[in-house]
Scaffold this active site. Structure first.
Site, PDB file in Angstrom:
ATOM      1  N   ASP A   1      29.320  58.714  40.467  1.00  8.85           N
ATOM      2  CA  ASP A   1      29.708  60.099  40.792  1.00  8.85           C
ATOM      3  C   ASP A   1      31.193  60.176  41.156  1.00  8.85           C
ATOM      4  O   ASP A   1      31.882  61.130  40.777  1.00  8.85           O
ATOM      5  CB  ASP A   1      28.865  60.639  41.952  1.00  8.85           C
ATOM      6  CG  ASP A   1      27.464  61.040  41.512  1.00  8.85           C
ATOM      7  OD1 ASP A   1      27.218  61.176  40.299  1.00  8.85           O
ATOM      8  OD2 ASP A   1      26.598  61.210  42.402  1.00  8.85           O
TER       9      ASP A   1
ATOM     10  N   ALA B   1      27.705  43.802  41.701  1.00 14.69           N
ATOM     11  CA  ALA B   1      26.306  44.207  41.522  1.00 14.69           C
ATOM     12  C   ALA B   1      26.121  45.726  41.622  1.00 14.69           C
ATOM     13  O   ALA B   1      25.142  46.268  41.090  1.00 14.69           O
ATOM     14  CB  ALA B   1      25.429  43.495  42.545  1.00 14.69           C
TER      15      ALA B   1
ATOM     16  N   GLU C   1      36.344  49.195  33.077  1.00 15.24           N
ATOM     17  CA  GLU C   1      35.344  48.363  33.743  1.00 15.24           C
ATOM     18  C   GLU C   1      35.542  46.910  33.303  1.00 15.24           C
ATOM     19  O   GLU C   1      35.689  46.660  32.106  1.00 15.24           O
ATOM     20  CB  GLU C   1      33.943  48.845  33.333  1.00 15.24           C
ATOM     21  CG  GLU C   1      32.811  47.990  33.881  1.00 15.24           C
ATOM     22  CD  GLU C   1      31.438  48.456  33.397  1.00 15.24           C
ATOM     23  OE1 GLU C   1      31.360  49.426  32.611  1.00 15.24           O
ATOM     24  OE2 GLU C   1      30.443  47.830  33.802  1.00 15.24           O
TER      25      GLU C   1
ATOM     26  N   ARG D   1      23.243  37.730  30.368  1.00 14.30           N
ATOM     27  CA  ARG D   1      22.616  37.332  31.631  1.00 14.30           C
ATOM     28  C   ARG D   1      21.275  38.060  31.824  1.00 14.30           C
ATOM     29  O   ARG D   1      20.698  38.558  30.878  1.00 14.30           O
ATOM     30  CB  ARG D   1      23.609  37.576  32.778  1.00 14.30           C
ATOM     31  CG  ARG D   1      24.911  36.786  32.577  1.00 14.30           C
ATOM     32  CD  ARG D   1      25.823  36.895  33.759  1.00 14.30           C
ATOM     33  NE  ARG D   1      25.224  36.319  34.956  1.00 14.30           N
ATOM     34  CZ  ARG D   1      25.704  36.480  36.186  1.00 14.30           C
ATOM     35  NH1 ARG D   1      26.811  37.187  36.369  1.00 14.30           N
ATOM     36  NH2 ARG D   1      25.099  35.940  37.227  1.00 14.30           N
TER      37      ARG D   1
ATOM     38  N   ASN E   1      35.873  46.098  38.903  1.00 13.51           N
ATOM     39  CA  ASN E   1      34.717  45.213  38.805  1.00 13.51           C
ATOM     40  C   ASN E   1      33.861  45.551  40.010  1.00 13.51           C
ATOM     41  O   ASN E   1      34.134  45.074  41.125  1.00 13.51           O
ATOM     42  CB  ASN E   1      35.127  43.744  38.819  1.00 13.51           C
ATOM     43  CG  ASN E   1      33.916  42.822  38.687  1.00 13.51           C
ATOM     44  OD1 ASN E   1      32.776  43.285  38.689  1.00 13.51           O
ATOM     45  ND2 ASN E   1      34.171  41.536  38.581  1.00 13.51           N
TER      46      ASN E   1
ATOM     47  N   ARG F   1      32.329  29.351  45.137  1.00 10.12           N
ATOM     48  CA  ARG F   1      30.933  29.058  44.790  1.00 10.12           C
ATOM     49  C   ARG F   1      30.651  29.464  43.356  1.00 10.12           C
ATOM     50  O   ARG F   1      31.358  30.307  42.805  1.00 10.12           O
ATOM     51  CB  ARG F   1      29.978  29.873  45.690  1.00 10.12           C
ATOM     52  CG  ARG F   1      29.896  29.342  47.080  1.00 10.12           C
ATOM     53  CD  ARG F   1      29.507  30.470  48.023  1.00 10.12           C
ATOM     54  NE  ARG F   1      29.746  30.060  49.402  1.00 10.12           N
ATOM     55  CZ  ARG F   1      28.783  29.702  50.237  1.00 10.12           C
ATOM     56  NH1 ARG F   1      27.534  29.699  49.849  1.00 10.12           N
ATOM     57  NH2 ARG F   1      29.083  29.348  51.467  1.00 10.12           N
TER      58      ARG F   1
ATOM     59  N   PRO G   1      31.208  43.835  45.753  1.00  8.73           N
ATOM     60  CA  PRO G   1      30.569  42.874  46.648  1.00  8.73           C
ATOM     61  C   PRO G   1      30.554  41.444  46.127  1.00  8.73           C
ATOM     62  O   PRO G   1      30.299  41.197  44.945  1.00  8.73           O
ATOM     63  CB  PRO G   1      29.136  43.400  46.788  1.00  8.73           C
ATOM     64  CG  PRO G   1      28.946  44.363  45.677  1.00  8.73           C
ATOM     65  CD  PRO G   1      30.308  44.913  45.352  1.00  8.73           C
ATOM     66  N   ASN G   2      30.830  40.550  47.052  1.00  2.00           N
ATOM     67  CA  ASN G   2      30.793  39.092  46.860  1.00  2.00           C
ATOM     68  C   ASN G   2      31.957  38.544  46.050  1.00  2.00           C
ATOM     69  O   ASN G   2      32.112  37.329  45.949  1.00  2.00           O
ATOM     70  CB  ASN G   2      29.450  38.644  46.249  1.00  2.00           C
ATOM     71  CG  ASN G   2      28.304  38.925  47.187  1.00  2.00           C
ATOM     72  OD1 ASN G   2      28.352  38.544  48.342  1.00  2.00           O
ATOM     73  ND2 ASN G   2      27.286  39.623  46.715  1.00  2.00           N
TER      74      ASN G   2
ATOM     75  N   HIS H   1      25.311  47.937  38.566  1.00  2.00           N
ATOM     76  CA  HIS H   1      23.967  48.115  38.022  1.00  2.00           C
ATOM     77  C   HIS H   1      23.110  49.049  38.865  1.00  2.00           C
ATOM     78  O   HIS H   1      21.968  49.326  38.508  1.00  2.00           O
ATOM     79  CB  HIS H   1      23.270  46.753  37.911  1.00  2.00           C
ATOM     80  CG  HIS H   1      24.164  45.664  37.396  1.00  2.00           C
ATOM     81  ND1 HIS H   1      24.721  45.697  36.141  1.00  2.00           N
ATOM     82  CD2 HIS H   1      24.642  44.529  37.984  1.00  2.00           C
ATOM     83  CE1 HIS H   1      25.484  44.617  35.971  1.00  2.00           C
ATOM     84  NE2 HIS H   1      25.456  43.901  37.085  1.00  2.00           N
TER      85      HIS H   1
ATOM     86  N   TYR I   1      31.465  31.950  37.498  1.00  2.00           N
ATOM     87  CA  TYR I   1      32.570  32.849  37.813  1.00  2.00           C
ATOM     88  C   TYR I   1      33.952  32.183  37.772  1.00  2.00           C
ATOM     89  O   TYR I   1      34.961  32.856  37.990  1.00  2.00           O
ATOM     90  CB  TYR I   1      32.341  33.491  39.186  1.00  2.00           C
ATOM     91  CG  TYR I   1      31.085  34.329  39.224  1.00  2.00           C
ATOM     92  CD1 TYR I   1      30.949  35.444  38.408  1.00  2.00           C
ATOM     93  CD2 TYR I   1      30.019  34.000  40.058  1.00  2.00           C
ATOM     94  CE1 TYR I   1      29.800  36.208  38.422  1.00  2.00           C
ATOM     95  CE2 TYR I   1      28.860  34.759  40.085  1.00  2.00           C
ATOM     96  CZ  TYR I   1      28.759  35.863  39.264  1.00  2.00           C
ATOM     97  OH  TYR I   1      27.616  36.619  39.268  1.00  2.00           O
TER      98      TYR I   1
ATOM     99  N   HIS J   1      34.227  42.687  33.946  1.00  2.00           N
ATOM    100  CA  HIS J   1      33.350  41.685  34.552  1.00  2.00           C
ATOM    101  C   HIS J   1      33.837  40.312  34.134  1.00  2.00           C
ATOM    102  O   HIS J   1      34.288  40.130  32.993  1.00  2.00           O
ATOM    103  CB  HIS J   1      31.894  41.869  34.112  1.00  2.00           C
ATOM    104  CG  HIS J   1      31.336  43.180  34.538  1.00  2.00           C
ATOM    105  ND1 HIS J   1      30.950  43.422  35.833  1.00  2.00           N
ATOM    106  CD2 HIS J   1      31.160  44.333  33.851  1.00  2.00           C
ATOM    107  CE1 HIS J   1      30.546  44.679  35.918  1.00  2.00           C
ATOM    108  NE2 HIS J   1      30.666  45.253  34.740  1.00  2.00           N
ATOM    109  N   LEU J   2      33.711  39.382  35.048  1.00  2.00           N
ATOM    110  CA  LEU J   2      34.073  38.003  34.736  1.00  2.00           C
ATOM    111  C   LEU J   2      33.102  37.429  33.708  1.00  2.00           C
ATOM    112  O   LEU J   2      33.504  36.810  32.729  1.00  2.00           O
ATOM    113  CB  LEU J   2      34.022  37.171  36.019  1.00  2.00           C
ATOM    114  CG  LEU J   2      34.962  37.677  37.119  1.00  2.00           C
ATOM    115  CD1 LEU J   2      34.439  37.282  38.482  1.00  2.00           C
ATOM    116  CD2 LEU J   2      36.355  37.131  36.901  1.00  2.00           C
ATOM    117  N   SER J   3      31.821  37.633  33.964  1.00  2.00           N
ATOM    118  CA  SER J   3      30.782  37.089  33.077  1.00  2.00           C
ATOM    119  C   SER J   3      30.425  38.132  32.025  1.00  2.00           C
ATOM    120  O   SER J   3      30.706  39.324  32.181  1.00  2.00           O
ATOM    121  CB  SER J   3      29.547  36.716  33.900  1.00  2.00           C
ATOM    122  OG  SER J   3      29.020  37.863  34.558  1.00  2.00           O
TER     123      SER J   3
END
Ligand code: CA2
Length: 147
Positions: free
Chosen positions: A88, A78, A99, A108, A75, A19, A11-12, A81, A24, A101-103
């Site tokens: 599953d 959210a 896995e 964080r 990735n 943005r 998502p996003n 988490h 990011y 992640h950009l950040s």
């Protein structure tokens, strides 16, 4: 031709490059997909790149990758988490999952420090912006060639 590597984004992440560039980066998801596709093509590997804001889409693609793919770079945004459904789905397949992640999620907010995916993943790469995806692909291409 070898089975494709699936590159899944949650998502996003469709907003990348538009943005919050301070967190990011300025690279769009299309830029990332194009760059990964070029890199994989040099090793004669196909990529299947998907993004969705819907948890169930990610579950479906993980299941599909388990049948048709050789590995997954994910990735989950959210959902990393929160999603037991995605965990599953990963548990149900037999191909390696990396896995990304950009950040750096550990620098964080505390609620980003837990990942349902990390315990199931072959490895985790985070904190390198768009390069997190590229590093994951490099590992998979290296392993495909060197066993
Ligand atoms: O650092 C990452 O790659 C994250 O997976 C990104 C997720 C966040 O929830 C994770 O904790 C860490 C958020 C993706 C949101 O992407 C945006 C991109 C541009 C503008 C706004 C959001």
């Amino acid at each position: 031709m070898a089975k494709p590597i699936f590159v899944l984004s949650g998502p996003n992440l469709n907003l990348l490059g538009t943005r919050e560039p301070e967190i990011y980066g300025k690279t769009t998801l299309k830029d990332i997909h194009d760059s990964l596709t070029r890199q994989a093509a040099k090793s004669q590997v196909d990529l299947v790149c998907f993004q969705s804001n819907m948890e169930g889409d990610l579950v479906n693609w993980i299941q599909q990758a388990g049948q048709e793919g050789q590995a997954i770079i994910i990735n989950a945004g959210a959902y990393t988490h929160t999603s037991i459904a995605i965990a599953d789905a990963i548990r149900s397949i037999d191909i390696p999952v990396i896995e990304v992640h950009l950040s750096n999620i550990y620098q964080r907010e505390e609620y980003r420090h837990h990942s349902y995916i990390s315990p199931l993943a072959k490895g985790l790469i985070c904190g390198f912006g768009a390069k997190s995806y590229e590093l994951a692909l490099q590992v998979l291409l290296f392993e495909a060639q060197n066993g």
